[in-house]
Design a protein around this motif. Structure first.
Motif: not given
Length: 241
Positions: A121-122, A125, A147-148, A150, A152, A210, A215-217
């Motif tokens: 899914q990434v 990053a 970040v959250d 997880n 992200n 964003l 999403s950005m890991k």
């Protein structure tokens, strides 16, 4: 997965013109960055991407690989996207040309987020480190990221984020380190997206992801070394050799 590192490098620089060719312990900054990236041993290939004949010759004359950009670009991401169009590759890592102390462990951790079921899914990053110095936290030259749970990215800013309105909470501050890893198609897609409002306001390129709902890991690491932005940075780097 085939993984390559591309190092965008232009000769001109606002704060330190010609910094890529500045000597650091007898070698140019760009050559040291190229060699340290190869020495990490985590890539199938490493290349410098440049619009400068001087930088191109510096790399190839020392046995390295370099490709010329066909035109001027606004940013390093656009430069490497041009180079990667016809390459057979899965993951592309953008290593900054002014990071002569590039290390294995952070890059290894960055690449690992693309592995396994969750990694599918990434799409993009990047790296970050804990920022503790109060002066640096306030400094707009240090890009902060929230970040959250997880890891992200929620937002990038030159301002203090989170703002310590509640003094009883011990907030953690992260500095964004500008080394990115992309799936090839996401890198190409990024260059087709117009500059977004928050990106333009903050002058932070990754806000474009964003603002487009991508999403950005983020990966926590220790400090990568000294980024060469000024002659003073070059002096600091020389002391680390």
């Amino acid at each position: 997965m085939k993984k390559i590192a591309l190092i965008p490098a232009r000769y001109g620089a606002t704060r330190f013109p010609g910094k890529m060719m500045a000597k650091l312990g007898g070698k140019s900054v760009i050559l040291r960055t190229y060699e340290s990236t190869i020495n990490t041993g985590v890539f199938d290939d490493v290349m410098v991407v440049t619009d400068s004949d001087i930088i191109y010759q510096e790399i190839v004359s020392n046995g390295g690989k370099a490709v010329m950009s066909k035109k001027e670009h606004e940013c390093g991401t656009d430069r490497i996207a041009e180079a990667v169009v016809d390459m057979e590759v899965d993951i592309v890592v953008n290593v900054q040309g002014d990071e002569p102390f590039t290390q294995r462990e952070p890059l290894e951790k960055l690449l690992q987020v693309f592995e396994g079921e969750a990694g599918k899914q990434v799409q993009v990053a990047s790296l970050m480190q804990v920022l503790k110095d109060p002066v640096s936290i306030e400094d707009p030259n240090y890009v902060k990221v929230a970040v959250d749970k997880n890891f992200n990215a929620l937002f990038f800013s030159r301002s203090v984020i989170p703002y310590p309105r509640n003094k009883d909470i011990q907030s953690v501050y992260y500095e964004h380190i500008g080394i990115y890893a992309f799936r090839k198609q996401m890198l190409l897609d990024f260059t087709q997206m117009p500059v977004t409002p928050l990106e333009a306001a903050e002058k932070i390129e990754c806000l474009r992801y964003l603002e487009n709902g991508i999403s950005m890991k983020m990966v926590v690491t220790s400090y990568m070394g000294v980024e060469i932005d000024t002659p003073e940075d070059l002096d600091k780097a020389a002391k680390l050799l």
